[in-house]
Structure formats: C-alpha cells, structure tokens
Design a protein around this motif. Structure first.
Motif, mmCIF file in Angstrom:
data_model
loop_
_atom_site.group_PDB
_atom_site.id
_atom_site.type_symbol
_atom_site.label_atom_id
_atom_site.label_comp_id
_atom_site.label_asym_id
_atom_site.label_seq_id
_atom_site.Cartn_x
_atom_site.Cartn_y
_atom_site.Cartn_z
ATOM 1 N N LYS A 91 -0.926 10.484 13.768
ATOM 2 C CA LYS A 91 -2.004 9.800 13.047
ATOM 3 C C LYS A 91 -1.467 8.482 12.491
ATOM 4 C CE LYS A 91 -4.160 14.200 11.795
ATOM 5 N NZ LYS A 91 -4.589 15.084 10.685
ATOM 6 N N ARG A 92 -1.649 7.420 13.222
ATOM 7 C CA ARG A 92 -1.057 6.138 12.870
ATOM 8 C C ARG A 92 -1.647 5.542 11.599
ATOM 9 N NH1 ARG A 92 3.525 6.879 15.064
ATOM 10 N NH2 ARG A 92 3.443 7.244 17.325
ATOM 11 N N TRP A 93 -2.854 5.936 11.243
ATOM 12 C CA TRP A 93 -3.470 5.348 10.054
ATOM 13 C C TRP A 93 -2.760 5.788 8.781
ATOM 14 C CZ3 TRP A 93 -5.341 8.598 6.315
ATOM 15 C CH2 TRP A 93 -5.586 9.922 6.683
ATOM 16 N N VAL A 94 -2.048 6.927 8.822
ATOM 17 C CA VAL A 94 -1.363 7.409 7.613
ATOM 18 C C VAL A 94 -0.230 6.466 7.202
ATOM 19 C CG1 VAL A 94 -0.030 9.311 6.628
ATOM 20 C CG2 VAL A 94 -2.026 9.793 8.058
ATOM 21 N N PRO A 95 0.749 6.169 8.092
ATOM 22 C CA PRO A 95 1.790 5.221 7.681
ATOM 23 C C PRO A 95 1.255 3.819 7.411
ATOM 24 C CG PRO A 95 2.018 5.747 10.008
ATOM 25 C CD PRO A 95 1.009 6.689 9.452
ATOM 26 N N VAL A 96 0.187 3.409 8.117
ATOM 27 C CA VAL A 96 -0.393 2.078 7.876
ATOM 28 C C VAL A 96 -0.974 2.002 6.467
ATOM 29 C CG1 VAL A 96 -2.241 0.506 8.551
ATOM 30 C CG2 VAL A 96 -0.829 1.599 10.309
ATOM 31 N N LEU A 97 -1.662 3.051 6.043
ATOM 32 C CA LEU A 97 -2.260 3.072 4.707
ATOM 33 C C LEU A 97 -1.182 3.042 3.622
ATOM 34 C CD1 LEU A 97 -4.819 3.293 2.996
ATOM 35 C CD2 LEU A 97 -4.642 5.781 3.171
ATOM 36 N N ILE A 98 -0.152 3.853 3.795
ATOM 37 C CA ILE A 98 0.938 3.854 2.814
ATOM 38 C C ILE A 98 1.662 2.517 2.824
ATOM 39 C CG2 ILE A 98 3.059 5.023 2.095
ATOM 40 C CD1 ILE A 98 2.052 7.537 3.464
ATOM 41 N N GLY A 99 1.808 1.924 4.004
ATOM 42 C CA GLY A 99 2.445 0.617 4.093
ATOM 43 C C GLY A 99 1.665 -0.459 3.347
ATOM 44 N N CYS A 100 0.343 -0.383 3.354
ATOM 45 C CA CYS A 100 -0.473 -1.346 2.616
ATOM 46 C C CYS A 100 -0.232 -1.233 1.117
ATOM 47 C CB CYS A 100 -1.946 -1.132 2.942
ATOM 48 S SG CYS A 100 -2.421 -1.584 4.630
ATOM 49 N N VAL A 101 -0.105 0.000 0.639
ATOM 50 C CA VAL A 101 0.198 0.205 -0.788
ATOM 51 C C VAL A 101 1.571 -0.359 -1.118
ATOM 52 C CG1 VAL A 101 0.494 1.920 -2.617
ATOM 53 C CG2 VAL A 101 -1.258 2.263 -0.863
ATOM 54 N N MET A 102 2.533 -0.147 -0.223
ATOM 55 C CA MET A 102 3.880 -0.667 -0.433
ATOM 56 C C MET A 102 3.886 -2.191 -0.488
ATOM 57 S SD MET A 102 6.557 -2.113 1.560
ATOM 58 C CE MET A 102 6.354 -1.458 3.213
ATOM 59 N N LEU A 103 3.163 -2.832 0.431
ATOM 60 C CA LEU A 103 3.091 -4.289 0.447
ATOM 61 C C LEU A 103 2.393 -4.820 -0.798
ATOM 62 C CD1 LEU A 103 2.204 -4.969 4.205
ATOM 63 C CD2 LEU A 103 4.397 -5.356 3.053
ATOM 64 N N THR A 104 1.427 -4.084 -1.316
ATOM 65 C CA THR A 104 0.728 -4.507 -2.533
ATOM 66 C C THR A 104 1.665 -4.540 -3.729
ATOM 67 O OG1 THR A 104 -1.355 -3.593 -1.710
ATOM 68 C CG2 THR A 104 -1.190 -3.995 -4.083
ATOM 69 N N GLN A 105 2.478 -3.485 -3.872
ATOM 70 C CA GLN A 105 3.364 -3.428 -5.036
ATOM 71 C C GLN A 105 4.463 -4.481 -4.957
ATOM 72 O OE1 GLN A 105 6.685 -2.302 -5.544
ATOM 73 N NE2 GLN A 105 7.237 -1.730 -3.453
ATOM 74 N N VAL A 106 5.004 -4.734 -3.773
ATOM 75 C CA VAL A 106 6.076 -5.730 -3.670
ATOM 76 C C VAL A 106 5.505 -7.143 -3.836
ATOM 77 C CG1 VAL A 106 6.001 -6.065 -1.156
ATOM 78 C CG2 VAL A 106 8.146 -6.353 -2.384
ATOM 79 N N THR A 107 4.260 -7.366 -3.433
ATOM 80 C CA THR A 107 3.620 -8.674 -3.627
ATOM 81 C C THR A 107 3.437 -8.970 -5.109
ATOM 82 O OG1 THR A 107 2.463 -8.485 -1.509
ATOM 83 C CG2 THR A 107 1.596 -10.060 -3.116
ATOM 84 N N PHE A 108 2.943 -8.007 -5.858
ATOM 85 C CA PHE A 108 2.758 -8.217 -7.299
ATOM 86 C C PHE A 108 4.097 -8.344 -8.016
ATOM 87 C CE2 PHE A 108 -1.590 -6.506 -6.639
ATOM 88 C CZ PHE A 108 -2.289 -7.492 -7.321
#
Length: 326
Positions: free
Chosen positions: A121-138
């Motif tokens: 299920k590729r959407w699972v790591p993609v979704l978690i990756g989006c959260v990760m990118l959000t925190q490092v951006t802030f």
C-alpha cells in the motif's frame, strides 16, 4: 556573590533546564559514539548508501554538539552574571531548530523506507512522508525566522504556532510509524505457519513499539512543556535531547540486526575437551597415544517458503530474508 534577582522572574527556571539539557545531550552523544563504533565493526558489508547515511547522521550530531558547547560557554562563561543572556539566545542557537528537525526527519525517513519495503500500500509511506516533510519545513522556518527577526524571547513567542506544528508533526509522525509497523508485522505474523518465524516477528513488533515509544514520548513531552511552560525554559530540556534520541534509536535499529536477524540454515558448534577422568575410557592409554577429543555438533534446518519479505537488505551482496507464508 549574591544571586541575580529580577522582579517577577525565577532565574533558576531559565538557566536550570538549559543546563540539564546540555548534560543529557552530552550523555546521548557519548552513547551515539559507541553505537556508531559498534555499527562500523559489526556491519562492514552494508551498502554504501546506508554507511553514508550513518556517517552524515553522526557528522550532523557532532555539529549540533559543538554548537551547544559554544552556547554553553557563551552563556555560562563570558555571559555569567549578565542579565541579557537570560532574554537573548546566543547566536549558536540559530541553526539548532533546523538541525533538530533534519535529524528527526532522517530517522523518520529511514523507517518510512522500511515500511515501503513491507507493504504494497504505497499511500501509507507517502502519507507519513508528508507529515515528516511538514515538521521539518516548520523547523527550518522557525530557525530562519528567529535568525532574521531576532533571538529574543519575544520573537520566539511570536512563532508559537509554527513551533507547535513542528513539535506536533514529529509526535504524529512517530506514532504513525510505530502503529504502521505493528499493524503490518502483526498481519504477517498471522499468515505464517512457522513457529520460528512467528517468534522473530514478535521480537520485531516488541522492538518497534519500544523504540517508537521513546521518540514519540520525547516529542509529546516537548509539546506539553512548550504549551504549558513556554515562559520558562523547561521545554528546552526535551528540545536539546530529542535529536540525539532519534539518532540513538536509529542506530539501535541498525545494530539490533546482530542478535535478531540471525537466519543461518545451519549452525555448527565444535567443542574440543581435554582428557579427564570423567571423559576417559576405562582402558589404560599408552604413553604415545594422543588424548581423544569430543566433538559436539548441532544442525538446525530452517524451512524456507517461496515468497519472502526482505527485512535486512542493507548488504548488496548478501541479503537476509524473513520467510513469511502468504
């Protein structure tokens, strides 16, 4: 010398937490040095990508440690007794938020990569990756904004929403990674008929929960301290140790392959014992005869199935696999 007294300010609540954060950060850095050494000794055949990843992580942690050392010296060396040091952060603090976010993102990206290897299920790591990118951006925005606008407590409080999102993003990402690993591994455990494989998956689940809880708990504590006691410096205790906590947990994950991922199809142990009265044969031995040796061997056959899930593929030449019936 009389202690510094500022009306309405408890000085120890400002300086004390920072001192604790420095000390605990140094302790975790020492643990990281040991873990990196063990990794380099135990896994010399890992791929170049994993080795480069580990050394970049270690270099960033070393830079982080050097920066907090400079901050500690400037605050408690030349800045000792200076009231301005209580309201203005030292220049060496400016890169710390971005470094902390990057270190957290590196550890989280490693687990996201492992999740992508375990599930279709590729959407699972993609979704978690989006959260990760959000925190490092802030985290990076927080560091840049403070360096531009000023390093005072006033500017820090003005960035409260960004800092809160950075800390909450780290906690949500850690909880998501832990939950996903437990769900995926539990599903595979119910599909395999092999008791040995089930026991191995149980170890993986327990280890995922233990390591995930450490980083998740650290991030949650940081959020709570920031939201409840931001006028003091108690949240800096968690901030100064959180990055090194991520790094140590990641290195523990890499190093745990030594005892956990042992899937040799045959293990042989040969024990040579000298002649004693217990092992001696009842007949009398001649002087020129050599002493007999006792050889004890154990052969363990591990059943293999046709379909496997790769668990440790860090070595390009020799990958270890976990057999799971599907």
């Amino acid at each position: 010398m009389a202690p510094v007294v500022i009306p309405g300010v408890i000085v120890s609540y400002i300086t004390g937490p920072v001192v604790l954060g420095y000390m605990w950060s140094y302790c975790l850095y020492g643990m990281l040095i040991v873990q990196v050494y063990l990794y380099s000794e135990m896994f010399p055949n890992d791929s170049r990508g994993i080795k480069a990843f580990v050394w970049v992580l270690f270099i960033l942690e070393t830079i982080y440690t050097l920066l907090i050392t400079i901050a500690a010296w400037n605050d408690y060396g030349p800045g000792w007794g200076d009231v301005d040091t209580l309201s203005v952060y030292d220049w060496s603090w400016v890169p710390l938020p971005a470094l902390s976010g990057i270190l957290a993102a590196m550890a989280q990206s490693f687990y996201i990569w492992r999740i992508s290897k375990l599930t279709t299920k590729r959407w699972v790591p993609v979704l978690i990756g989006c959260v990760m990118l959000t925190q490092v951006t802030f985290a990076c925005y927080y560091g840049i904004r403070v360096s531009v606008k000023g390093r005072t407590f006033t500017e820090l409080f003005a960035l409260s929403p960004e800092i809160t999102l950075f800390l909450i993003g780290s906690a949500v990402c850690d909880l998501s990674i832990t939950t996903t690993l437990v769900v995926v591994l539990s599903a595979q455990k119910h599909r395999t008929p092999f008791q040995r494989t089930t026991g191995l998956i149980n170890k993986l689940i327990r280890f995922s929960v233990e390591t995930g809880c450490l980083t998740s708990l650290g991030a949650i504590i940081d959020v709570i301290l920031w939201l409840t006691t931001k006028e003091w410096n108690f949240h800096l205790i968690a901030f100064l140790v959180l990055g090194k906590l991520y790094s140590n947990v990641l290195m523990a994950t890499l190093n745990c392959r030594a005892p956990i991922f042992r899937s040799e199809s045959e293990a042989t142990t040969i024990i040579t014992m000298p002649q004693t009265s217990f092992w001696a044969e009842p007949r009398v031995k001649a002087a020129h005869e050599s002493c007999p040796a006792v050889h004890i061997s154990r052969n363990t056959d591990v059943p293999r199935d046709t379909e496997t899930i790769v668990m440790t593929d860090f070595s390009p030449a020799d990958s270890l696999v976990l057999s799971v019936a599907v």
